[in-house]
Design a protein around this motif. Structure first.
Motif, mmCIF file in Angstrom:
data_model
loop_
_atom_site.group_PDB
_atom_site.id
_atom_site.type_symbol
_atom_site.label_atom_id
_atom_site.label_comp_id
_atom_site.label_asym_id
_atom_site.label_seq_id
_atom_site.Cartn_x
_atom_site.Cartn_y
_atom_site.Cartn_z
ATOM 1 N N ALA A 3 0.839 -1.194 0.000
ATOM 2 C CA ALA A 3 0.000 0.000 0.000
ATOM 3 C C ALA A 3 0.875 1.246 0.000
ATOM 4 N N SER A 6 -0.428 2.958 4.853
ATOM 5 C CA SER A 6 -1.139 1.970 5.662
ATOM 6 C C SER A 6 -1.211 2.440 7.111
ATOM 7 N N ASP A 26 -5.863 1.310 4.336
ATOM 8 C CA ASP A 26 -4.858 1.095 3.300
ATOM 9 C C ASP A 26 -5.229 1.931 2.087
ATOM 10 N N ALA A 28 -4.108 2.660 -1.805
ATOM 11 C CA ALA A 28 -3.353 1.990 -2.864
ATOM 12 C C ALA A 28 -2.452 2.966 -3.616
#
Length: 336
Positions: A3, A6, A26, A28
């Motif tokens: 990620a 996070s 999380d 991306a």
């Protein structure tokens, strides 16, 4: 896949105040992620925790797999664009953009060239010699964006950067920010209390309240399927129906969200579709709002707001009308 950002059971306390309370999240790589919520909900504190301006009271933060807690801001591959832009008034636009590179020790010719490229990216190619005071609010916002992007961060943090702009300019900048994020492919984390901004730009939205994330998902998921009364009330406009009312009008025996645009207002009872949710009531107010007219109807002591296309019907206060909606528009929620 690692990620970009996070949060693992992250909390931040200020004395007895839990500004952030056990947040798990999380984000991306390459995602345009929005943190949405009212003032004091914890969204800005989360942004400051990513930037390194705050440290967590407990929990763990990672940025691209590397531990972030204890790491000072200048050692994190992130940059922040603030609402007030934070430009140096005594420097030119070009010098403002190149400032971070100068601090890093980049040679003058190289940093000036990179600053010019960054200004061209935000459509201010010929503004390098001007002072911030000679620019409009929208232009200063672009300079602040260029100053952050010139450092090539992996994560760009935006703290309500459009808050000081008028409506038309805000809408223009929303389009430009989304386009720029797609072009660059880097992670944008955008903090706002404006639902329209979050829904129109973000790939995913986290709704904050009282230091917690109460719902996260795509803009359409959060809007169409709110899980709680808070989300239904805060994201857009919604009719929050009691369990008793919902059960009596086509829904389940639970707190239910019904968006105003899902409701049709009919003056002829015979036109009500068979199998739809329906109710009859008295119009208590009619408000013209440009493209739509907001019609508020008193149904058995419950006030329902409907958004109908302006000019689509001649509806007056005191009139008896019939409301109808698809059963699928009744979204059951928890009672919180």
């Amino acid at each position: 896949m690692t990620a970009a950002v996070s949060f693992q059971h992250v909390s931040r306390h200020f004395g007895s105040v839990r500004a952030v309370d056990d947040v798990n999240l999380d984000i991306a790589e390459g995602e345009f992620f929005a943190m949405l919520g009212p003032s004091g909900s914890g969204k800005t504190t989360c942004l400051r925790l990513i930037a390194g301006f705050e440290q967590p009271t407990s929990g763990h933060i990672e940025i691209f797999g590397e531990t972030a807690e204890g790491l000072p801001p200048y050692r994190r591959n992130v940059n922040t664009v603030f609402q007030d832009y934070a430009l140096f008034p005594h420097m030119t636009v070009g010098e403002n953009v190149a400032y971070g590179l100068m601090i890093k020790g980049v040679a003058r010719a190289d940093r000036e060239a990179q600053a010019r490229d960054a200004l061209a990216m935000v459509k201010l190619k010929d503004f390098g010699a001007r002072r911030p005071g000679q620019l409009s609010g929208g232009q200063r916002q672009r300079v602040a964006l260029a100053r952050a992007l010139v450092n090539k961060p992996k994560v760009l943090l935006l703290d309500e950067p459009l808050g000081a702009l008028d409506l038309k300019l805000r809408e223009q900048m929303q389009e430009e920010l989304k386009s720029l994020q797609k072009q660059l492919g880097i992670t944008f984390v955008f903090v706002t209390h404006d639902q329209g901004e979050a829904l129109s730009m973000a790939d995913r939205v986290a709704i904050f309240n009282d230091g917690k994330i109460v719902q996260a998902g795509s803009p359409s998921d959060v809007y169409e399927r709110p899980r709680s009364r808070f989300v239904a009330d805060f994201v857009g406009s919604s009719n929050v129906l009691s369990p008793e009312f919902a059960a009596a009008h086509g829904g389940s025996n639970s707190w239910t969200s019904l968006r105003p645009e899902k409701i049709r207002v009919l003056t002829d009872e015979k036109a009500v579709p068979v199998g739809s949710g329906a109710a009859t009531g008295i119009v208590s107010s009619v408000q013209y709002q440009g493209p739509v007219t907001r019609v508020v109807v008193d149904v058995e002591g419950t006030r329902l707001a409907a958004a109908v296309p302006a000019g689509s019907a001649d509806i007056r206060e005191g009139q008896t009308v019939h409301l109808t909606w698809p059963r699928a528009a009744l979204v059951a929620m928890d009672g919180a």
